[in-house]
Design a protein around this motif. Structure first.
Motif, PDB file in Angstrom:
ATOM      1  N   ARG A   1       1.994   3.507   5.560  1.00 49.66           N
ATOM      2  CA  ARG A   1       1.411   4.777   5.164  1.00 49.66           C
ATOM      3  C   ARG A   1       1.283   5.723   6.359  1.00 49.66           C
ATOM      4  O   ARG A   1       1.223   6.939   6.191  1.00 49.66           O
ATOM      5  CB  ARG A   1       0.042   4.523   4.540  1.00 49.66           C
TER       6      ARG A   1
ATOM      7  N   GLU B   1       2.417   1.696  -3.395  1.00 47.90           N
ATOM      8  CA  GLU B   1       1.488   2.188  -4.410  1.00 47.90           C
ATOM      9  C   GLU B   1       1.128   3.650  -4.212  1.00 47.90           C
ATOM     10  O   GLU B   1       0.556   4.267  -5.101  1.00 47.90           O
ATOM     11  CB  GLU B   1       0.225   1.311  -4.429  1.00 47.90           C
ATOM     12  N   ASN B   2       1.454   4.183  -3.056  1.00 49.59           N
ATOM     13  CA  ASN B   2       1.232   5.606  -2.825  1.00 49.59           C
ATOM     14  C   ASN B   2       2.533   6.389  -2.925  1.00 49.59           C
ATOM     15  O   ASN B   2       2.616   7.507  -2.415  1.00 49.59           O
ATOM     16  CB  ASN B   2       0.594   5.823  -1.450  1.00 49.59           C
ATOM     17  N   SER B   3       3.543   5.794  -3.519  1.00 54.06           N
ATOM     18  CA  SER B   3       4.838   6.469  -3.572  1.00 54.06           C
ATOM     19  C   SER B   3       5.135   6.973  -4.970  1.00 54.06           C
ATOM     20  O   SER B   3       4.579   6.511  -5.968  1.00 54.06           O
ATOM     21  CB  SER B   3       5.942   5.501  -3.132  1.00 54.06           C
TER      22      SER B   3
ATOM     23  N   GLY C   1      -1.991   5.829  -6.641  1.00 46.92           N
ATOM     24  CA  GLY C   1      -2.350   4.435  -6.435  1.00 46.92           C
ATOM     25  C   GLY C   1      -1.953   3.594  -7.625  1.00 46.92           C
ATOM     26  O   GLY C   1      -1.331   4.083  -8.556  1.00 46.92           O
TER      27      GLY C   1
ATOM     28  N   ALA D   1       5.683  10.780  -1.849  1.00 42.21           N
ATOM     29  CA  ALA D   1       4.397  10.102  -1.875  1.00 42.21           C
ATOM     30  C   ALA D   1       3.532  10.694  -2.971  1.00 42.21           C
ATOM     31  O   ALA D   1       3.733  11.822  -3.385  1.00 42.21           O
ATOM     32  CB  ALA D   1       3.694  10.262  -0.528  1.00 42.21           C
ATOM     33  N   THR D   2       2.613   9.918  -3.459  1.00 37.53           N
ATOM     34  CA  THR D   2       1.641  10.395  -4.434  1.00 37.53           C
ATOM     35  C   THR D   2       0.322   9.713  -4.130  1.00 37.53           C
ATOM     36  O   THR D   2       0.286   8.691  -3.469  1.00 37.53           O
ATOM     37  CB  THR D   2       2.087  10.085  -5.881  1.00 37.53           C
ATOM     38  N   ALA D   3      -0.745  10.281  -4.590  1.00 33.77           N
ATOM     39  CA  ALA D   3      -2.053   9.696  -4.290  1.00 33.77           C
ATOM     40  C   ALA D   3      -2.592   8.915  -5.476  1.00 33.77           C
ATOM     41  O   ALA D   3      -3.742   8.538  -5.492  1.00 33.77           O
ATOM     42  CB  ALA D   3      -3.030  10.792  -3.890  1.00 33.77           C
TER      43      ALA D   3
ATOM     44  N   GLU E   1       0.837  -1.205   0.000  1.00 35.95           N
ATOM     45  CA  GLU E   1       0.000   0.000   0.000  1.00 35.95           C
ATOM     46  C   GLU E   1       0.874   1.259   0.000  1.00 35.95           C
ATOM     47  O   GLU E   1       0.615   2.211  -0.738  1.00 35.95           O
ATOM     48  CB  GLU E   1      -0.855  -0.047   1.268  1.00 35.95           C
TER      49      GLU E   1
ATOM     50  N   GLN F   1       4.814   5.535  -9.096  1.00 37.51           N
ATOM     51  CA  GLN F   1       4.344   6.352 -10.212  1.00 37.51           C
ATOM     52  C   GLN F   1       5.379   6.346 -11.342  1.00 37.51           C
ATOM     53  O   GLN F   1       5.024   6.248 -12.508  1.00 37.51           O
ATOM     54  CB  GLN F   1       4.110   7.774  -9.710  1.00 37.51           C
TER      55      GLN F   1
END
Lengths: 300, 205
Positions: A261, A206-208, B34, B30-32, A203, A212
């Motif tokens: 998180r 995937e929010n990092s 997902g 961090a990024t949102a 989790e 991306q």
């Protein structure tokens, strides 16, 4: 005991039918719940189902009044027995036709057709027969044996409440809550302490920003994971595409095994693309183009 | 190859991958946005993720397994053949291998259509379910859940079942679950007894 049962059966039955009948006839839930009942499937119309439910409710009230007023007359008892048999037939048909639909038994709740609905209908049938063959009136039984009658009525009420799935939230859930309060939460202390679960690492990943940056390459979901020297390694597979062609790659991420998180600060992720066949690092330029900017705080 | 040799090879491979990962690029932040995880199986809208845009999606019950090909009967009468590769990720309660897939299992798969009509799977989720439930009972190794008209038994698996409270990170601490709470359950359906292995339960979301 038998005379007590037959003597008080009209009273118990009148209580049950009076309650379910009143709910069906007067509750707004009847119209709202009607489309979900098996009856609506049978009649292929919600309006007709609501109408029939209201009609049955009125009939139940009428029978309840009859049972209360003229207990010696076998007619209301016989009608109740007939109603019980009808319920059983309807439940059986509904169960076979649409097992997911609600029974509409008391019309105000989404109660599925379970054994409890069958048992309650059977109670209506049996006590209807008992009421039909009863000779005396219920008030003479009550005045003759007040203590026994009170006990019987209380027991009957408990049985009927237990058989009514729509009343669960008034007694079953509070009972279970009380049990947790008295005996403690059964899941207390079963977790792995402070250890961060792998799912929490995924989790966080995937929010990092690293995710991306790597997401144009990553194709699979999590393939494998393990821990080494305080790092949690997460393995994915992917395809690295350039103008010359596409290569299958392994995508490996390394994160601090103790951060999730909820850990303050930005996540630190190390990431590598490796050619699936040769194991050579590829596509480093994809990762080096990530701007090293701070993420703006999000209102959440 | 013996299993011991396989183990040693696996360990060697892991060590190699660990070294590679640690010597890779370090990215902080961090990024949102997902990404493509189990939740993607239920995404109502197509993802913006470029990997997903090129992919097609298969859903149904597995009716046969021939070598590395899964025969899938879709819920709407369609039929698909899903080709497993050694780069395919398999989720069945946890990340596992294709050997865990059985005939009769439900399947969601994302992959790339091949010229021969098969779908080369990138990711496969077996028996995954995502249920909007209410907690009706809590016991040592199971939760009683109500899902609409259905009563569902949720098996609590040690070291696998995680909870998220009010949008916070996943934790293995399940002691804050309360009877009567609305809970979103991500889990794996067990075809044998129709219960659900709870993988993630979110409350107060």
């Amino acid at each position: 005991m038998l005379s007590l049962t037959t003597g008080l059966a009209p009273l118990v039955l009148a209580g049950l039918l009076g309650w379910t009948g009143a709910v069906k006839l007067f509750s707004r839930g009847t119209v709202l719940g009607a489309p979900k009942t098996a009856l609506a499937r049978m009649l292929s119309s919600s309006e007709r189902a609501a109408l029939v439910l209201r009609g049955v409710g009125a009939g139940e009230l009428l029978i309840a009044a009859g049972l209360l007023a003229v207990p010696a007359n076998p007619l209301p008892g016989a009608a109740a027995a007939l109603l019980g048999a009808g319920f059983l037939g309807y439940l059986g048909y509904g169960r076979a036709l649409a097992p997911e639909s609600s029974c509409g038994c008391s019309a105000n709740e989404d109660t599925p057709i379970t054994w409890r609905a069958f048992a309650r209908a059977a109670v209506v049938l049996v006590s209807g027969v008992a009421a039909a063959v009863a000779h005396g009136s219920w008030w003479s039984t009550v005045s003759g044996r007040p203590a026994g009658s009170l006990g019987f009525l209380a027991a009957a009420a408990v049985v009927l409440i237990a058989l009514s799935a729509d009343l669960d939230r008034w007694w079953l859930l509070p009972l279970r809550r009380a049990r947790l309060r008295v005996f403690g939460h059964p899941l207390f202390g079963t977790g792995a302490g402070d250890r961060v679960p792998v799912a929490a690492s995924v989790e966080l990943l995937e929010n990092s920003l690293a995710w991306q940056a790597a997401s144009p390459v990553v194709r699979s979901a999590l393939l494998d994971h393990w821990e080494e020297d305080g790092w949690r390694i997460l393995l994915f597979s992917g395809v690295y595409e350039t103008a010359e062609g596409a290569w299958p790659v392994s995508v490996v991420f390394a994160l601090d095994a103790t951060s999730s998180r909820d850990t303050p600060g930005d996540p630190v992720v190390r990431v590598s693309f490796l050619d699936a066949d040769s194991g050579e690092p590829v596509g480093a330029e994809l990762l080096s183009t990530v701007p090293s900017r701070k993420a703006l705080p999000l209102a959440s | 190859m013996t299993s011991r040799q396989e183990d040693r090879r696996g360990l060697g491979r892991r060590r190699f991958l660990t070294t590679a990962a640690l010597s890779g690029a370090t990215i902080i932040g961090a990024t949102a946005l997902g990404g493509i995880d189990a939740d993607a199986a239920f995404a109502a809208e197509p993802s913006l993720d470029p990997a997903i845009a090129k992919s097609s999606f298969v859903e149904g019950r597995i009716t046969g397994i021939t070598g590395s090909i899964l025969e899938v009967a879709g819920s709407y009468g369609d039929h698909a053949r899903v080709q497993m590769t050694n780069a395919t990720s398999v989720w069945k309660v946890r990340a596992t291998s294709a050997a865990a897939i059985e005939i009769g299992d439900g399947l969601y798969a994302r992959g790339v259509p091949m010229p021969d009509g098969t779908i080369a799977a990138d990711a496969v989720w077996v028996n995954i379910v995502n249920l909007d439930t209410q907690i009706r009972g809590i016991a040592k190794n199971r939760l009683h859940l109500a899902h609409g008209q259905h009563e569902v038994v949720g098996n609590v698996l040690p070291a696998t079942t995680n909870a998220s409270y009010a949008g916070r990170a996943l934790t293995s601490d399940l002691s804050q679950l309360r009877i009567g709470q609305s809970a979103q359950v991500l889990g794996a359906w067990r075809p044998s007894d129709n219960s659900v292995d709870v993988v993630r339960i979110s409350v107060g979301h």
